[in-house]
Enzyme design. Structure first.
Site, PDB file in Angstrom:
ATOM      1  N   ASP A  21       0.859  -1.201   0.000  1.00 18.13           N
ATOM      2  CA  ASP A  21       0.000   0.000   0.000  1.00 18.13           C
ATOM      3  C   ASP A  21       0.886   1.238   0.000  1.00 18.13           C
ATOM      4  OD1 ASP A  21      -1.975   1.626   2.609  1.00 18.13           O
ATOM      5  OD2 ASP A  21      -1.801   2.055   0.459  1.00 18.13           O
ATOM      6  N   ASN A  23      -0.264   4.522  -0.268  1.00 17.44           N
ATOM      7  CA  ASN A  23      -0.859   5.809   0.161  1.00 17.44           C
ATOM      8  C   ASN A  23      -1.573   5.711   1.507  1.00 17.44           C
ATOM      9  OD1 ASN A  23      -3.012   4.227  -0.575  1.00 17.44           O
ATOM     10  ND2 ASN A  23      -4.035   5.792  -1.813  1.00 17.44           N
ATOM     11  N   ASP A  25      -3.987   3.947   2.751  1.00 11.00           N
ATOM     12  CA  ASP A  25      -5.426   3.704   2.959  1.00 11.00           C
ATOM     13  C   ASP A  25      -5.681   2.256   3.361  1.00 11.00           C
ATOM     14  OD1 ASP A  25      -6.562   3.283  -0.533  1.00 11.00           O
ATOM     15  OD2 ASP A  25      -4.997   2.299   0.658  1.00 11.00           O
ATOM     16  N   ASP A  29      -1.913  -1.219  -3.816  1.00 13.54           N
ATOM     17  CA  ASP A  29      -2.253  -0.460  -5.032  1.00 13.54           C
ATOM     18  C   ASP A  29      -1.107  -0.553  -6.049  1.00 13.54           C
ATOM     19  OD1 ASP A  29      -1.860   2.046  -2.626  1.00 13.54           O
ATOM     20  OD2 ASP A  29      -0.299   1.466  -4.041  1.00 13.54           O
ATOM     21  N   ASP A 199     -10.048 -15.891 -16.687  1.00 14.78           N
ATOM     22  CA  ASP A 199     -10.805 -16.358 -15.518  1.00 14.78           C
ATOM     23  C   ASP A 199     -11.965 -17.270 -15.935  1.00 14.78           C
ATOM     24  OD1 ASP A 199     -11.310 -15.992 -12.594  1.00 14.78           O
ATOM     25  OD2 ASP A 199     -13.222 -15.223 -13.325  1.00 14.78           O
ATOM     26  N   HIS A 327      -4.579 -17.016  -5.127  1.00 15.80           N
ATOM     27  CA  HIS A 327      -5.431 -16.167  -4.277  1.00 15.80           C
ATOM     28  C   HIS A 327      -6.728 -16.871  -3.898  1.00 15.80           C
ATOM     29  CE1 HIS A 327      -6.980 -15.943  -8.275  1.00 15.80           C
ATOM     30  NE2 HIS A 327      -8.075 -15.374  -7.820  1.00 15.80           N
ATOM     31  N   ASP A 328      -6.967 -18.042  -4.540  1.00 19.99           N
ATOM     32  CA  ASP A 328      -8.169 -18.824  -4.229  1.00 19.99           C
ATOM     33  C   ASP A 328      -7.863 -20.009  -3.339  1.00 19.99           C
ATOM     34  OD1 ASP A 328      -9.442 -18.514  -7.612  1.00 19.99           O
ATOM     35  OD2 ASP A 328      -9.838 -17.292  -5.834  1.00 19.99           O
TER      36      ASP A 328
HETATM   37  O1  TEU Z   1     -12.097 -18.751  -9.584  1.00 24.03           O
HETATM   38  C1  TEU Z   1     -12.993 -19.719 -10.113  1.00 24.03           C
HETATM   39  C2  TEU Z   1     -12.812 -21.003  -9.418  1.00 24.03           C
HETATM   40  O2  TEU Z   1     -12.065 -21.825  -9.874  1.00 24.03           O
HETATM   41  C3  TEU Z   1     -13.489 -21.200  -8.117  1.00 24.03           C
HETATM   42  O3  TEU Z   1     -13.471 -22.551  -7.757  1.00 24.03           O
HETATM   43  C4  TEU Z   1     -12.700 -20.406  -7.130  1.00 24.03           C
HETATM   44  O4  TEU Z   1     -11.582 -21.200  -6.799  1.00 24.03           O
HETATM   45  C5  TEU Z   1     -13.508 -19.931  -5.984  1.00 24.03           C
HETATM   46  O5  TEU Z   1     -12.869 -20.319  -4.808  1.00 24.03           O
HETATM   47  C6  TEU Z   1     -14.895 -20.452  -5.888  1.00 24.03           C
HETATM   48  O6  TEU Z   1     -14.918 -21.727  -5.321  1.00 24.03           O
HETATM   49  C7  TEU Z   1     -12.011 -17.572 -10.373  1.00 24.03           C
HETATM   50  C8  TEU Z   1     -11.179 -16.564  -9.595  1.00 24.03           C
HETATM   51  O7  TEU Z   1      -9.859 -17.081  -9.446  1.00 24.03           O
HETATM   52  C9  TEU Z   1     -11.852 -16.351  -8.253  1.00 24.03           C
HETATM   53  O8  TEU Z   1     -11.060 -15.491  -7.422  1.00 24.03           O
HETATM   54  C10 TEU Z   1     -13.211 -15.701  -8.511  1.00 24.03           C
HETATM   55  O9  TEU Z   1     -13.912 -15.614  -7.278  1.00 24.03           O
HETATM   56  C11 TEU Z   1     -14.044 -16.555  -9.475  1.00 24.03           C
HETATM   57  O10 TEU Z   1     -13.315 -17.022 -10.613  1.00 24.03           O
HETATM   58  C12 TEU Z   1     -15.178 -15.709 -10.048  1.00 24.03           C
HETATM   59  O11 TEU Z   1     -14.622 -14.747 -10.906  1.00 24.03           O
HETATM   60 CA    CA Z   2      -3.481   2.098  -1.131  1.00 25.94          CA
END
Ligand code: TEU
Ligand code: CA
Length: 557
Positions: A21, A23, A25, A29, A199, A327-328
């Site tokens: 981050d 700035n 907040d 970013d 995606d 991130h998932d």
């Molecule tokens: O994720 C889709 C997907 O594979 C899902 O299984 C995901 O792992 C999520 O945990 C729901 O179970 C993609 C993106 O990587 C995810 O961050 C988004 O939430 C999703 O599509 C919708 O755009």
């Molecule tokens: Ca920021």
């Protein structure tokens, strides 16, 4: 096998909201990323994939886009974005953007228009169905819990959303939708973007009969009717003709719930669809019978079987993106290693696995320092809408809240979304403000600054490993042969390419493991390319006891 930059590259995934981050907040970013370009260059990665940075109300942290042509207010300006790509390119680092085209935010102007009237010229940009006696058009379930249909008062009809109700699915059967998306993609590629991560691209074509599912699994959800749907390959081939084929770029297709034979259809070069596949079979290794939110123990034999199947099936047919988290998902060392006594050793071992397989490795931010899952104690500490909505849905269906919280602690995507830990100053140096999500309390011990200072750190191990992968094309293009397939501790495979042989030996456990080499390896003289436990340059392969999470990468001389 044809060589490409993206086959030899190592990609670093940045979740901008939690990276840095600039700035105060409390939200990461683009300028925060610019501040860290030298860090990324010094690490030795070749490309960066950033999660969506387009205008969004952040129902799903950017995966709900309200304007594809604007940068999200919280992330900065288009000038910031232009400065970021220029800085990355100046350091020889390519930029891969996240393309979310299965759905848009319900705040996108197309949807606002579409919902306004049945006669709107945008009505058919989305998937609407009539209201029959207040029943949803079919019984499919959303990834985020509950029905995939949301009733809209304005026109008394239902619209489809596979994810949150604020993420309305686009109607890909509408040529205007496809043309608008292609124009938008070209706009970003004309700015110099080097690749697109697509995606859930395998969900864009649905069975328009919308049949109910007769499900014996609570989480069947309707997938047979929208995963790898009837026209998905037609649309991706058109996308390739209209967009990808006109640029020097790479495409990574995220394809949930997709097996090998279907997966290869997306990445077989002769089919001119996508370049790389992001598949989930390994990420589903600890799913229970009821799917993602039903936890079961994983074991190494199953883990190896999945990796082996994909390594051997794709070899010479298609190219895989390799990852152990995103991130998932949840923190690699917490899920597949040991985030307590053997955190360092297991983090190094897991990074070695990732970087010694055929495919393009994607390292998720923080894995280079062995970040771990946070220990959130209450559902109120979680921010991810998927987590919160599934928790609320399951509890409403009668699941004990305490039990559901345990499942959330294990499975929530927020495990990967706590702020990057840069140093031991407040909030781990991520922000001078209040972070949008709690920093993991172990940041005073686990942070980049400490790792840089320590010659034996995970970070410095990774830097060396990245150099080895660059120098040793066997690790990129070589085939894969696995030994001890049924062993519950040992993970050992041979990579061979143009006469060079490299053996990887891992003790994937917190106990010592005895390694009795097979005749083909016994007595071979090797140079030690990498190891997290031994400090010598050469060994001959004999019987040996491997320490917990010991890994060796041995080039046969
Ligand atoms: O994720 C889709 C997907 O594979 C899902 O299984 C995901 O792992 C999520 O945990 C729901 O179970 C993609 C993106 O990587 C995810 O961050 C988004 O939430 C999703 O599509 C919708 O755009
Ligand atoms: Ca920021």
């Amino acid at each position: 096998m044809k060589r490409y930059w993206w086959k030899e590259a190592v990609i670093y995934q940045i979740y901008p909201r939690s990276f840095n981050d600039s700035n105060g907040d409390g939200i990461g970013d683009l300028r925060g990323i610019i501040e860290k370009v030298d860090y990324l260059h010094d690490l030795g990665i070749d490309a960066v994939w950033i999660n969506p940075v387009y205008q969004s109300p952040n129902e799903d942290n950017g995966y709900d886009i309200s304007d594809y042509y604007q940068i999200m207010d919280e992330f900065g300006t288009m000038q910031d974005w232009q400065e970021l790509i220029d800085c990355l390119h100046a350091k020889g680092i390519r930029l891969i953007m996240d393309m979310v085209v299965n759905h848009t935010s319900d705040e996108h102007s197309w949807f606002v228009e579409s919902r306004s009237s049945k006669d709107s010229p945008y009505r058919d940009y989305y998937i609407w169905r009539p209201n029959k006696e207040n029943n949803e058009p079919c019984n499919w379930l959303s990834y985020f819990g509950g029905s995939v249909w949301e009733h809209d008062q304005v026109t008394d009809e239902y619209y489809l959303h596979l994810f949150s109700k604020k993420q309305a699915d686009l109607n890909w059967d509408n040529q205007k939708v496809r043309d608008n998306i292609y124009d938008m993609m070209k706009c970003w590629l004309d700015k110099g973007v080097d690749g697109l991560r697509m995606d859930v691209i395998n969900l864009i074509s649905k069975n328009r009969e919308f049949p109910d599912v007769v499900t014996n699994k609570q989480y069947d959800w309707g997938m047979p009717h929208y995963v790898n749907g009837p026209k998905v390959h037609d649309y991706i081939r058109e996308m390739n003709r209209e967009v990808f084929s006109k640029y020097d770029m790479v495409t990574m297709g995220e394809c949930p719930s997709t097996g090998i034979e279907e997966g290869i259809k997306y990445i077989d070069p002769a089919r001119k669809e996508l370049d790389m596949l992001i598949n989930f079979e390994l990420m589903d290794v600890d799913f229970g019978p009821q799917g993602r939110w039903d936890i079961s123990d994983w074991n190494l034999v199953d883990f190896k079987k999945i990796v082996r199947k994909w390594q051997n099936s794709l070899d010479g047919r298609g190219w895989n993106a390799l990852y152990l988290m995103s991130h998932d998902q949840t923190r690699t060392v917490s899920r597949f290693g040991d985030d307590e006594q053997y955190r360092r050793e297991s983090a190094k071992m897991l990074l070695t696995l990732l970087l010694t397989l055929q495919g393009t490795p994607v390292i998720y931010q923080g894995d280079e320092i062995g970040m771990t899952n946070p220990n959130f104690e209450s559902i109120s500490e979680y921010k991810d809408k998927e987590t919160i909505q599934v928790y609320e849905y399951e509890v409403s269906q009668g699941v004990d809240p305490k039990r559901m919280l345990q499942i959330v602690k294990y499975r929530s995507r927020d495990n990967s979304r706590t702020p990057m830990q840069w140093d031991s100053s407040s909030n781990a140096g991520f922000t001078e403000g209040t972070p949008w999500i709690k920093v993991n309390s172990n940041y005073t011990e686990i942070n980049v600054e400490n790792e840089i200072q320590d010659a034996n750190s995970i970070l410095n191990y990774l830097k060396k490993l990245l150099v080895i992968r660059k120098e040793e094309k066997t690790l990129v293009y070589g085939n894969y042969f696995e030994f001890f397939q049924e062993d519950p501790q040992l993970y050992c495979y041979l990579r061979e390419y143009e006469g060079t042989k490299v053996v990887v030996v891992m003790n994937f456990s917190r106990d010592t493991a005895s390694f009795v080499p097979i005749s083909e390896l016994r007595g071979k003289k090797c140079s030690v390319l990498m190891s997290n436990c031994i400090n010598c340059s050469f060994i001959s392969i004999e019987n040996m006891n491997l320490l917990p999470y010991q890994v060796m990468v041995l080039k046969i001389l």
